[in-house]
Design a protein around this motif. Structure first.
Motif, PDB file in Angstrom:
ATOM      1  N   PRO A 115       0.914  -1.273   0.003  1.00  0.00           N
ATOM      2  CA  PRO A 115      -0.116  -0.024   0.001  1.00  0.00           C
ATOM      3  C   PRO A 115       0.626   1.514   0.118  1.00  0.00           C
ATOM      4  O   PRO A 115       0.171   1.990  -0.728  1.00  0.00           O
ATOM      5  N   SER A 116       2.035   1.214   0.621  1.00  0.00           N
ATOM      6  CA  SER A 116       2.646   2.583   0.479  1.00  0.00           C
ATOM      7  C   SER A 116       4.396   1.392   1.392  1.00  0.00           C
ATOM      8  O   SER A 116       4.812   0.091   1.522  1.00  0.00           O
ATOM      9  N   PRO A 117       5.235   2.556   0.723  1.00  0.00           N
ATOM     10  CA  PRO A 117       6.625   2.213   0.699  1.00  0.00           C
ATOM     11  C   PRO A 117       6.560   1.737   2.110  1.00  0.00           C
ATOM     12  O   PRO A 117       7.031   2.159   3.206  1.00  0.00           O
ATOM     13  N   TYR A 118       7.228   0.038   1.756  1.00  0.00           N
ATOM     14  CA  TYR A 118       7.452  -0.511   3.573  1.00  0.00           C
ATOM     15  C   TYR A 118       8.618  -1.605   3.302  1.00  0.00           C
ATOM     16  O   TYR A 118       8.675  -1.614   2.702  1.00  0.00           O
ATOM     17  N   MET A 132       1.631   1.480  -4.383  1.00  0.00           N
ATOM     18  CA  MET A 132       0.446   1.209  -5.222  1.00  0.00           C
ATOM     19  C   MET A 132      -0.007   2.546  -5.742  1.00  0.00           C
ATOM     20  O   MET A 132      -0.484   3.128  -4.989  1.00  0.00           O
ATOM     21  N   THR A 133      -0.175   2.307  -7.008  1.00  0.00           N
ATOM     22  CA  THR A 133      -1.026   3.210  -8.052  1.00  0.00           C
ATOM     23  C   THR A 133      -2.361   3.605  -7.423  1.00  0.00           C
ATOM     24  O   THR A 133      -2.520   1.746  -7.654  1.00  0.00           O
ATOM     25  N   ILE A 134      -2.909   4.235  -7.774  1.00  0.00           N
ATOM     26  CA  ILE A 134      -4.702   3.612  -7.809  1.00  0.00           C
ATOM     27  C   ILE A 134      -4.821   2.915  -9.493  1.00  0.00           C
ATOM     28  O   ILE A 134      -6.114   1.380  -9.263  1.00  0.00           O
ATOM     29  N   LYS A 179       0.403   3.739   5.305  1.00  0.00           N
ATOM     30  CA  LYS A 179       0.764   5.111   5.140  1.00  0.00           C
ATOM     31  C   LYS A 179       0.352   6.066   4.399  1.00  0.00           C
ATOM     32  O   LYS A 179       0.024   7.018   4.232  1.00  0.00           O
ATOM     33  N   ARG A 180      -1.134   5.288   3.369  1.00  0.00           N
ATOM     34  CA  ARG A 180      -1.085   6.021   2.463  1.00  0.00           C
ATOM     35  C   ARG A 180      -1.645   7.639   2.616  1.00  0.00           C
ATOM     36  O   ARG A 180      -2.732   7.328   4.240  1.00  0.00           O
ATOM     37  N   THR A 181      -1.777   8.470   1.576  1.00  0.00           N
ATOM     38  CA  THR A 181      -2.844  10.066   2.590  1.00  0.00           C
ATOM     39  C   THR A 181      -4.459  10.070   1.141  1.00  0.00           C
ATOM     40  O   THR A 181      -4.225  11.283   2.144  1.00  0.00           O
ATOM     41  N   ASP A 182      -4.167   8.973   0.447  1.00  0.00           N
ATOM     42  CA  ASP A 182      -5.668   8.966  -0.214  1.00  0.00           C
ATOM     43  C   ASP A 182      -6.854   8.168   0.896  1.00  0.00           C
ATOM     44  O   ASP A 182      -6.130   7.648   1.542  1.00  0.00           O
ATOM     45  N   GLU A 183      -7.510   7.993   0.311  1.00  0.00           N
ATOM     46  CA  GLU A 183      -9.508   7.417   0.677  1.00  0.00           C
ATOM     47  C   GLU A 183      -8.084   6.264   1.296  1.00  0.00           C
ATOM     48  O   GLU A 183      -9.016   5.339   2.657  1.00  0.00           O
ATOM     49  N   TYR A 184      -7.577   5.288   0.298  1.00  0.00           N
ATOM     50  CA  TYR A 184      -7.060   4.197   0.874  1.00  0.00           C
ATOM     51  C   TYR A 184      -5.762   3.926   1.701  1.00  0.00           C
ATOM     52  O   TYR A 184      -5.798   2.505   2.457  1.00  0.00           O
ATOM     53  N   GLY A 185      -5.892   4.521   2.274  1.00  0.00           N
ATOM     54  CA  GLY A 185      -5.408   4.795   3.676  1.00  0.00           C
ATOM     55  C   GLY A 185      -6.330   5.582   5.050  1.00  0.00           C
ATOM     56  O   GLY A 185      -5.983   5.276   5.979  1.00  0.00           O
ATOM     57  N   ALA A 186      -7.029   6.333   4.557  1.00  0.00           N
ATOM     58  CA  ALA A 186      -7.756   7.318   5.571  1.00  0.00           C
ATOM     59  C   ALA A 186      -9.043   5.528   5.713  1.00  0.00           C
ATOM     60  O   ALA A 186     -10.016   5.982   7.256  1.00  0.00           O
ATOM     61  N   ASN A 187      -9.480   4.849   4.503  1.00  0.00           N
ATOM     62  CA  ASN A 187     -10.235   3.867   5.044  1.00  0.00           C
ATOM     63  C   ASN A 187      -9.409   2.864   4.886  1.00  0.00           C
ATOM     64  O   ASN A 187     -10.050   1.704   3.544  1.00  0.00           O
TER      65      ASN A 187
END
Ligand SMILES: Cc1cc2nc3c(=O)[nH]c(=O)nc-3n(C[C@H](O)[C@H](O)[C@H](O)COP(=O)(O)O)c2cc1C
Length: 349
Positions: A115-118, A132-134, A179-187
């Motif tokens: 989902p985010s760099p890890y 991952m991109t959208i 740690k995404r900052t878009d909706e896939y991180g918020a939810n």
């Protein structure tokens, strides 16, 4: 053993007792395609008397493999092989679900997604997953949805999304990893919920779809929250295990009698009304019955016990010795270990 041997239904699927064989990758496939060893293994398990089998984690995209020999469901050509497993199990009058899976950063890919760099470290390697991109998200969600359609075509009785054990869906669900900052991180549940929604469009509404969820994602409160959200969105069952292994905040529960995933399953069962399954360390029929009665979970999983003794459920019914896993953990996660002391001990008897 009244409860252990009582019937249960998951939607229209009849389960003849409360024992299920949880998914266990044995890495027996041929580059993702079913082999005769896979078929024999599931036939043996089905003859063993369990009420339900969940086919091992089966990968939706070759870039998401957790091992070289993991079975795959990324191609329509794989349907016929999977069908032979389903038919072999159905001949014994046992229903079989399939766990569909993508490893994300937790697999064998050298350039994995996350989902985010890890940075994912094990005792043997360290690898960094790229965000991952959208488009990546939509594409992997489609892989899951197509995999579910193939599973339905192959004749499986239901689907389990692999949402635990450090793999992709659990990477989304665990905020210490996602740690995404878009909706896939918020939810963080959005990734899995959209997959569920897509599966509903390609399978009949009576086809059960559940999720194997980590009980600590990273805390038990987060998992309770996810369990309720999945229930609200129509998931049919929750199978509870560990979450993203190194990013869990596992509570110490000094006087609890059973393993921690069972503790989490008990807490979740108290908050939802859909079926909840619990697994881990259940090494005797008496313990299985005790857990069913005390925690109110609906099914209990016998994993390593069934590798030692595929006839575990029949032996439990006949009040025979079922064998015992000695917890050496050498089989985890990859297959019939050549060093399974529990199996050696059981077969000597
Ligand atoms: C060889 C092996 C492979 C496993 N593969 C999977 C898998 O594919 N998917 C999964 O969710 N869990 C997997 N697990 C975990 C089991 O489903 C189960 O949760 C775990 O073994 C604990 O249950 P037990 O104490 O009854 O063995 C695997 C375990 C073993 C031993």
């Amino acid at each position: 053993m009244k409860k252990l041997f009582s019937e249960f239904n998951i939607k229209n699927v009849k389960v003849k007792n409360r024992i299920f064989i949880p998914p266990m990758v044995l890495s027996l496939s041929n580059e993702g395609y079913v082999t005769s060893n896979n078929i024999e293994h599931y036939k043996r398990l089905a003859k063993g008397g369990a009420g339900l089998i969940i086919h091992e984690a089966t990968c939706v995209n070759p870039n998401g493999l957790l091992s070289e020999g993991q079975p795959g469901i990324w191609n329509d050509d794989q349907i016929n092989g999977l069908k032979t497993i389903v038919n072999a199990v159905h001949e014994e009058n046992v229903p079989i679900f399939i766990q569909i899976h993508h490893a994300g950063v937790g697999g064998i890919s050298e350039n994995p997604i996350c989902p985010s760099p890890y940075e994912y470290k094990t005792s043997t390697k360290s690898v960094v997953g790229h965000e991952m991109t959208i488009e990546d998200i939509k594409s992997i969600q489609n892989d899951f949805i197509n995999a579910a359609r193939r599973a339905y075509e192959a004749g499986y009785d239901g689907i389990e999304l692999h949402g635990c054990h450090s793999y992709l869906i659990s990477q989304f669900l665990n905020k210490k990893v996602n740690k995404r900052t878009d909706e896939y991180g918020a939810n963080p549940e959005k990734f899995a919920l959209e997959i569920l929604e897509g599966i509903r469009k390609v399978t009949p509404k009576e086809f059960p779809v559940g999720i194997r969820l980590g009980g600590f994602q990273p805390r038990i409160e987060d998992s309770l929250h996810y369990a309720k959200i999945f229930e609200e969105h129509g998931i049919d069952f929750l199978d509870i295990s560990y979450g993203f292994s190194i990013e869990q905040e596992v509570e110490e529960i000094p006087d609890y009698k059973y393993a921690l995933p069972i503790y989490a399953a008990e807490k979740i069962k108290a908050e939802v009304s859909i079926p909840v399954f619990a697994t881990w360390g259940i090494n005797s029929p008496g313990l299985a019955e005790d857990i069913l009665l005390n925690t109110k979970v609906d099914l209990v999983g016998i994993g390593r016990g069934a590798l030692i003794n595929p006839n575990w459920a029949n032996d439990a019914i006949a009040e025979k010795d079922t064998g015992k896993c000695l917890e050496c953990k050498k089989c985890m996660w990859f297959g019939y270990s050549k060093v399974c002391a529990g199996k050696v001990l059981f077969e000597k008897k």
